[in-house]
Every structure is written in C-alpha cells, then in structure tokens.
Design an enzyme around this catalytic site. Structure first.
Site, short mmCIF file in Angstrom:
data_model
loop_
_atom_site.label_atom_id
_atom_site.label_comp_id
_atom_site.label_asym_id
_atom_site.label_seq_id
_atom_site.Cartn_x
_atom_site.Cartn_y
_atom_site.Cartn_z
N GLY A 22 0.87 -1.25 0.05
CA GLY A 22 -0.13 0.00 -0.09
C GLY A 22 0.66 1.12 0.07
O GLY A 22 0.27 2.23 0.39
N LYS A 53 -0.30 2.58 -4.47
CA LYS A 53 -0.77 3.60 -5.11
C LYS A 53 -0.20 4.31 -6.62
O LYS A 53 -0.74 5.21 -7.11
CB LYS A 53 0.07 4.62 -4.21
CG LYS A 53 -0.63 4.56 -2.82
CD LYS A 53 -2.19 5.04 -2.49
CE LYS A 53 -2.53 4.22 -1.47
NZ LYS A 53 -2.38 2.92 -1.06
N ASP A 130 -6.82 9.30 4.64
CA ASP A 130 -6.21 10.55 4.08
C ASP A 130 -7.16 11.12 3.09
O ASP A 130 -6.75 11.48 2.02
CB ASP A 130 -5.14 9.92 3.17
CG ASP A 130 -4.25 8.82 4.18
OD1 ASP A 130 -4.43 8.97 5.19
OD2 ASP A 130 -3.34 8.20 3.63
N ASN A 235 2.13 -0.08 9.88
CA ASN A 235 3.19 0.74 9.23
C ASN A 235 4.54 0.73 9.90
O ASN A 235 5.42 1.51 9.69
CB ASN A 235 2.70 1.78 9.27
CG ASN A 235 1.56 1.97 8.30
OD1 ASN A 235 1.59 1.51 7.23
ND2 ASN A 235 0.49 2.82 8.90
#
Length: 890
Positions: A22, A53, A130, A235
C-alpha cells in the site's frame, strides 16, 4: 520452512495475517508478488491486500475500468495467490472525490468491483483514509454525518457483493491520534461501530500512523467502540515517507496478548521487496507465538525465561554477538532478537539465489502523490492506470513529472505529508522540529513519529530548491576540473564496477555471513530504535568526541601518554576503527552476491552508511593523530529536520561539529554498484612523496600541454609543483591536511590552515626564504632581463614570489579566517568523495573554532569544482585584480 502454530483455542481461526502492498512508489513486480505468495504460504500466513498507489485506478481514477491488458495481469496475480492458498484482497479508495448520495456514483463503484470479481477476486476492501472530512451539499442533505455516509456506501457494496467472507473497511480516523477528540468519544468511530455491518472488519494502525507500541489496553478500548475486533494495518516497517531509511529489524512492540484481541494483522513494509524478508517473517513468527506466554502477562516460568533472555541479549549487544550459546526460551514465546536471528538464517540463502538486474540504481520511492485534476462534475479527468503496477517490469511511470516542494514551514510539511506518504501511513505532524533533530540515543524511548525527512509535494517550480539526495544531478558533470587526465586512462571505472562475471561469492573471504546480515539489520533497524551494533557506533563515537580532550595537546595540563584514560581513549578509537572496517567488509561482500536484484535494493543504503561511518572514523583518526581537542562545542541538535537524512546515518552525522553544511551530506548514489572503497585519513609525513607526485600529475594534466614536454621541463625541479600548491600547508599546518586513498595509492588531498593570517605570516618568515634557497635560479629569473628558464617555470616562480608580497584582505578574513585547497585524481569515480573530503577538513576547522574558509588564487579551471562544493566568489579588494577568492561559511 513451515512455522509451528500455537494450539491455543482462544485464537480466532479466521485470523487475518499477511502483507499489504500500500505504499507510494514503484510497485512490486509480478514475479516478486508470486514469490511473496509462496513465502506467505510457507510461513503460515494467509492474506495479501492489493493497494499500490502507483495503480492510479485504485485511488485517483478509481471510476475507470481496467483495460484488457491490465485485467490480464490482475487475473494472473489473483490466480497465483489462489494457487498458494493466499486470500487476495482487492482494495479501492474512492474517498478523494466520491459523492456518497449519488446513485450514479454507486453504479460506477459497483461496476468497478464487479469487474475485479470477474478476475476471480472474492475479498475486497474500501479505504477512506487520508481524505478531507467534508461532504457536498447533496451529501449533507442525505446523511447526518460523514461517518454515516461512508457506512451507507460500504454496507451497500457489501450487500451487492453478497457479503464476502472477507471485507475490510479503513476509516478516515484510522489511528488514535486522528480520533476526534479521542477514541472513546469519537462520534465518527462510534457511528462506524454501531452502523457498519457486523461482517465487515475495520482497519486500524494503532495509537499513531506509525506506532512504536500497540498495547492490549488500547485495543480493548477500540474494540468497545467499534463493537468488533480490529485488523491492524501495521506501518512499523513502512519507509516510503523517507528515502534515506529502510527498516530491516524484527517485528516489535506488539504483545502476544494481542492475538486474542485482534481480527488480524497486515504489515505494510518497505518499498524494496527483497528487503522485507525479516519484516514479514518475524510477523509470521509473532502470529504463531503462545498467547499465554506473552511478556506482558503475570509472572510465570516462561515470562521469567523471557526476561532472562532480555538481560542476556542486552549483555550480548554490549559485548558483541555470542553465537556460541543460544538463549533458551520456551518454544512459542516470541522475542524480537531471537526472531531476528531465526529470520537471518533463512534470509542468507536468498542472497545466493541467482537473479539478474540491470540499468541504473534507483530507489522505488516517489516523493509525492500523482496530481489529480477534476472536471466541473468532480470526475477525475485522466482515465489511465499505470500499467507498471500490474506488469512484470514494475516500472513506475511519470514520477519525474510529479512536483516537489521546499520545506517552508512545519505546517506546510504536515499538510504536504498527508499527500506524500503511504496508505494509511502519513505524517500526522506530531513531532516537532526540535525533537526530530535530536540524536536517537534519547529518541529510542520516546513515542514520536519517525518523520524526520518527509519528501513533500507542492509545485513544479520549487523542484530546483528541493535538497533531496535523489535530485543531486551529477550526470554529465565532470566531478573535478582539477582531476588528472592521465594518458591511456580507461573510460570507465575498470575493475570497480560490479560485473556479473567478476563475482567471487564462492570464495570464503567474499561470502556474506549471518554476522554480516546481523550488522546490516542493526544499522537499519526500526523507526524508533537502532539495533545494538548501530547504538554501539553512536555511543562509541559520542564518547570519543566528548573525551577528545584526553588526547589533546595542552601544555598547561599535560596528560601522560601512558595514563589509563589515554589508553582507554585509544582502545576505543581502535574499536571504532574495527567497526568501520566491519562495515567496509559487509559493503564489499554485498557487491559479490548472486542476487543482483537484492543488491540493487540494498546498495544505496549500505553505500551511504559506509560513507558516513568512514567519515566519522576519519575524524576520530584526526583527533588521535593530531592531538586536537575541540574548541568549538558540538551541536546539540538544533538544525532543521530536513538538514540531515533520517535514521542512524543522520544521528551519526549530527555528532560532527558541523553547521550550515547540509549540502555536503547530499550524495548521488552510484548508478551502478561499485566495490571501490575510498579511505580518507589524516595526512602523514610519509605521504609527502605520493602527494607531491599526485600534485605534479594533476598540474600537468590541467595545463593541457604535452605530457612528455612538461615532464622534461620539470625534470630538474621534481618537487616544485608540490612545493607551490601544497608545501606550505603540509610543513606549517599538517594537522589540517587529509588524503584520500583507493586500494593502491593516494588519489586526492585537502590541505587547510585554521588561521590563514598566521599561515601567511609563517610563509613570509620561513617558507618563502626556504624556497629561495631551494630554487635560487627561479627567483633570480624574476629580476633578469633575459631569463634562461621557460615561461611556465617563470610563472610558477612568480606565484612563489607573490606569497611573499601579497596581503590577504581583512574583509576576507572576517568571515573566512581559514584557508583551504583541494585536488582529486580523475580515477576517483565516487562523486561523494569530494564532499566527504571537504567535510573532514570543515569538521577539523570547526572543532578548532573556525567559522569559515576561503580558497586563494582560484583559477578558471577550478571555479565549477568549488562552486559545486558550496563555495561562492568573494569580492577582491586587493590591488591584484587577477586573483580570485572563493569562500564558504560553516
């Protein structure tokens, strides 16, 4: 290797465990993803979330259907995952511009997911991370809140897809730091918990975007609000927010007690696929650990064993690795360092796999988000998917067109970071500039976001201002006009470029070992901590720096050379040198591995780290050899957060006595892996012959005259050129001189004097008279009407005479009190050497109290060289108008 699973009945049998792709940047290739599926299956993991992305049809142009070619690649990917019993979860991010109340939008969304379902996909995710928490006027009329709008769309899609077994939802408030006002009282999260269909799982990153710790208590609090167990989008190993960092340490900061409190864990790792072996494998080990034996549970025999292991490993980290005896822990108790050790044993064979790679080295990161334009209806206007996200070559198109930004303010940085980082990982701006610039000795224990060097996006016009290392363009620019151009010199770095036919991996001295990999991981550990050997580098250099006064020359307080304190200082300096040589050995061995794909991914980081540690080692040798204490205090970490790169390299650099020289730490990574190591060290008296010879060759090459003719002319004066360009420095100020060596000879030097005015005085009183005695016929020729020597020699004699008559202007010495001169051979192929060499001289001058330096009598050929090193031309206020001065302040 099949990892043993815990038989604990309390663990959810449908526990999701796997990887999410991701990040922003060059996506993984089809072959890499297939390799990932095989490894996930071998390690007992079960899921892969597709959310790259660089597939613009995943986010920016989510409405557009995939083309036939793109569909074929996605189908191949989904088929490959099924063959390995890995659940392929397709994620879509429509939140940028969706109108939640529009029936037309729902038709488009359903059509897109129906197409992916036809490829064989049975698991899906909708991501609303986001994005701005705002709705259109029509949405406000249809829904009471932003959360209700998202939940309504998600529930409808879930029903349309016949309630798939695995369906994930990523909320806009996806971590505690984004919950408004907090997790228990967030209206948004409470609405999601009460209204979202029970069969839909919710994703969460923990207390922060990148969470150092995720505690059972925080998950209990969240579960109560969401009314379901969350899936962690982790993350911890993500690195797409900082091009200077890569994370090779073990999965850490997550108690095994979480296994009963979570629905799953998906790790979002480094952009570099091959570098993620440890990150993914240790997650697999963690997911199989015994739930009762978590280290946060009540004291038991197993916990005591784990604590004992901690103590032993802490002792090991101080004294070096102890492979002779293993730390004994119960079978299914997870310990990060032991998990790392197991992973390294399995990772080592990966370096021996034969994989080819070609072309220039380039990091997979992008520093910003693709620009998205919208037409009047709010629809995205460019219906194109990046085929690189699906095709085997994985090339990231168009990244050069993406704008960058200068770092104007902390507020702008935070805003831009929200568009420039991974999903759902993006900077939340919780770390101040002051805290982010501090050395990690203190940061290890603090819960800060590791956002020290975020690469931002703003406007194309600011590209030239960006100081990102990848923007340092050395292509087609000659490194140094002062370099020699030797006859019959090779056109390339012969013997230094790593050619596939030159590998010596089978020879024992060139084989990568588990110890080498342990050092590699310790140097590039985790966002909030360095590995033991990385910390050791920091601590040793910091101690040597703080105690440099022990070996400093101080007539009023003489320290016995044989005192215990001095012996300890030199012992620890030798220890630091040993660690530096160990890193050189790792660097060299890495260049011989068969897996060239992995080499290309790791090389930029190891090359950079080796250079930084070598630079510090050169400084330690200068302290030792020249007995110089530091007159100027070392910096306390007050620089702007983007001045230094992130990670251990940045923390090491901050320990140097430098200021306002951030440009010297921006290096362009070699486009092709090379194994040539350049060593910078203090000048020794024994270097005079080699340095003089180098100076002789460089001068002749620079004149462009016939080499044989010039050699004949200088036959009677073999040391003249060295005396003119270097002699005064090495005779009167040797403590500020450094040389560069390759494997066989001296290839460059920098000569400096802390006090140029004092140097000039000594030159007049001692050096020029000595030269007059050494070369009487040259000085006599200056006054003869018909000199018998060639004009070039007469010009050199005039230059010597000028040293005796010319004064340095006071305005020059006010801000540039030190004097410096640098030359490099054309055989130096590493474009960072000139900057590292200058950094050594600047650090030495800075430690001596100087705040700036100048270069005297710069010729036309040298202007570009010094300009690229940050020197600017200074106004000449002397009567000799043909003399140019260049200077820089530090």
């Amino acid at each position: 290797m099949q990892l043993e699973d815990s038989s604990d009945a309390k663990k959810d049998p449908s526990f999701i465990c796997g990887v999410v792709e991701g990040f922003y940047g060059r996506p993984w290739t089809l072959d890499q993803r297939k390799d990932l599926f095989i490894k996930l299956q071998e390690w007992g993991m079960n899921s892969y979330l597709y959310a790259p992305k660089d597939d613009y049809k995943h986010r920016a142009y989510w409405r557009e259907l995939y083309s036939v070619e793109e569909a074929e690649h996605l189908t191949m990917l989904i088929t490959a995952s099924k063959e390995c019993n890995i659940t392929f979860i397709y994620a879509l991010s429509p939140g940028l511009d969706i109108t939640y109340s529009s029936s037309k939008e729902m038709v488009i969304l359903k059509r897109k997911l129906d197409q992916v379902a036809q490829f064989g996909c049975t698991a899906f995710a909708l991501l609303f991370d986001d994005i701005e928490a705002e709705m259109t006027e029509s949405d406000k009329e249809a829904f009471q809140s932003f959360a209700q709008a998202q939940v309504s769309v998600t529930n409808e899609i879930y029903e349309h897809l016949n309630q798939p077994k695995e369906f994930l939802f990523c909320p806009t408030q996806y971590c505690a730091s984004r919950a408004v006002p907090d997790v228990p009282h967030s209206e948004y999260l409470n609405t999601v918990g009460s209204k979202l269909a029970p069969g839909i799982d919710v994703m969460w990153t923990g207390p922060k975007v990148i969470s150092r710790l995720i505690t059972p208590a925080s998950i209990d609090e969240l579960t109560e609000v969401l009314r379901r167990k969350p899936v962690i989008w982790d993350n911890l190993h993500a690195n797409d927010y900082d091009q200077k960092r890569i994370f090779l340490g073990p999965y850490s900061g997550r108690s095994s007690a979480l296994l009963t409190k979570l629905k799953g864990v998906l790790t979002n790792p480094n952009c570099e696929y091959g570098a993620n072996f440890v990150a993914i494998h240790t997650v697999a080990q963690w997911s199989k650990c015994s739930i009762e034996n978590g280290l946060d549970e009540n004291q038991s025999g197993d916990v005591i064993s784990a604590v004992s292991a901690d103590i032993k490993l802490e002792k090991e980290s101080r004294n070096g690795r102890s492979d002779d005896e293993d730390v004994a822990l119960p079978m299914l108790v997870y310990h990060p360092r032991l998990a790392l050790k197991k992973s390294l044993q399995l990772w080592l064979p990966e370096f021996k796999r034969t994989k080819s790679m070609w072309g220039p080295i380039s990091k997979p990161h992008v520093s910003n988000v693709p620009p998205v334009t919208f037409n009047a209806s709010g629809q995205s206007g460019v219906p194109s998917c990046s085929p690189g996200s699906l095709e085997e070559d994985g090339t990231s198109p168009g990244s050069a067109l993406m704008p960058t930004a200068d770092h104007s303010s902390a507020e702008d940085t935070n805003e831009l970071a929200s568009d420039a980082t991974l999903t759902p990982c993006l900077a939340d701006g919780t770390e101040s500039a002051e805290s982010s610039s501090m050395v990690s000795l203190d940061r290890v224990a603090e819960c800060l976001e590791p956002m020290e060097t975020i690469e931002n996006a703003s406007s194309a016009s600011s590209q030239a201002k960006n100081l990102d290392v990848e923007d340092v363009d050395d292509h087609d620019i000659k490194e140094s006009p002062l370099k020699e151009e030797m006859p019959n010199a090779p056109d390339h770095e012969e013997g230094d470029v790593v050619m596939e036919s030159e590998r010596k991996e089978e020879e024992e001295d060139y084989q990568l070992t588990a110890d080498d990999l342990c050092l590699l991981c310790d140097l590039f550990y985790l966002p909030f901590e360095h590995g033991p050997q990385g910390m050791q580098l920091l601590q040793e250099f910091n101690w040597l720096k703080l105690n440099a006064h022990l070996v400093a020359s101080n007539p009023s307080k003489p320290t016995a050379a044989g005192s215990p304190e001095v012996k300890e200082w030199h012992h620890r300096a030798e220890k630091f040198d040993t660690m530096s040589r160990g890193l050189n050995r790792l660097f060299t061995r890495l260049t011989y591995i068969n897996n060239r794909e992995l080499l290309y991914e790791l090389y930029p980081y190891v090359w950079d780290m080796r250079g930084v540690v070598a630079l510090l080692n050169s400084y330690v040798k200068w302290l030792s050899a020249c007995n110089q204490g530091s007159k100027q205090g070392f910096l306390s970490g007050e620089q702007e957060p983007w001045v230094f790169r992130g990670g251990l390299a940045a923390d090491l650099q901050r320990l140097l006595p430098l200021e306002s020289v951030n440009d010297l730490f921006l290096y362009k990574t070699p486009e092709t892996p090379t194994r040539q190591v350049y060593t910078i060290r203090p000048y020794l008296a024994s270097d005079e012959r080699n340095v003089y010879q180098l100076c002789h060759r460089l001068h002749i090459a620079r004149t462009g005259a016939n080499y044989c003719d010039m050699e004949k002319m200088f036959h009677s004066y073999p040391n003249l050129l060295g005396d003119i360009h270097l002699g005064a420095f090495v005779s009167l100020s040797p403590e500020f001189c450094f040389v560069v060596e390759d494997d066989s000879s001296v290839v460059g030097f920098v000569a400096a004097a802390a006090n140029a005015k004092e140097l000039q005085r000594q030159i007049r009183m001692a050096w020029v008279p000595e030269m007059q005695t050494k070369y009487p016929e040259l000085f006599h020729s200056l006054s003869a009407e018909k000199p018998s020597i060639p004009d070039p020699l007469k010009d050199l004699a005039a230059k010597l005479q000028r040293l005796h008559t010319e004064d340095l202007p006071d305005a020059l010495l006010t801000y540039h009190p030190s004097q410096l001169k640098m030359w490099l051979s054309d055989t130096v192929i590493d474009h960072s050497v000139s900057k590292r060499l200058l950094t050594c001289a600047v650090a030495a001058l800075r430690a001596h109290g100087s705040s700036g330096c100048h270069v005297y009598d710069v010729d036309v050929c040298s202007i570009e060289f010094y300009n690229r090193l940050g020197f600017v031309e200074l106004k000449n206020e002397t009567h000799v108008q043909d003399v140019m001065y260049f200077g820089r302040i530090f």
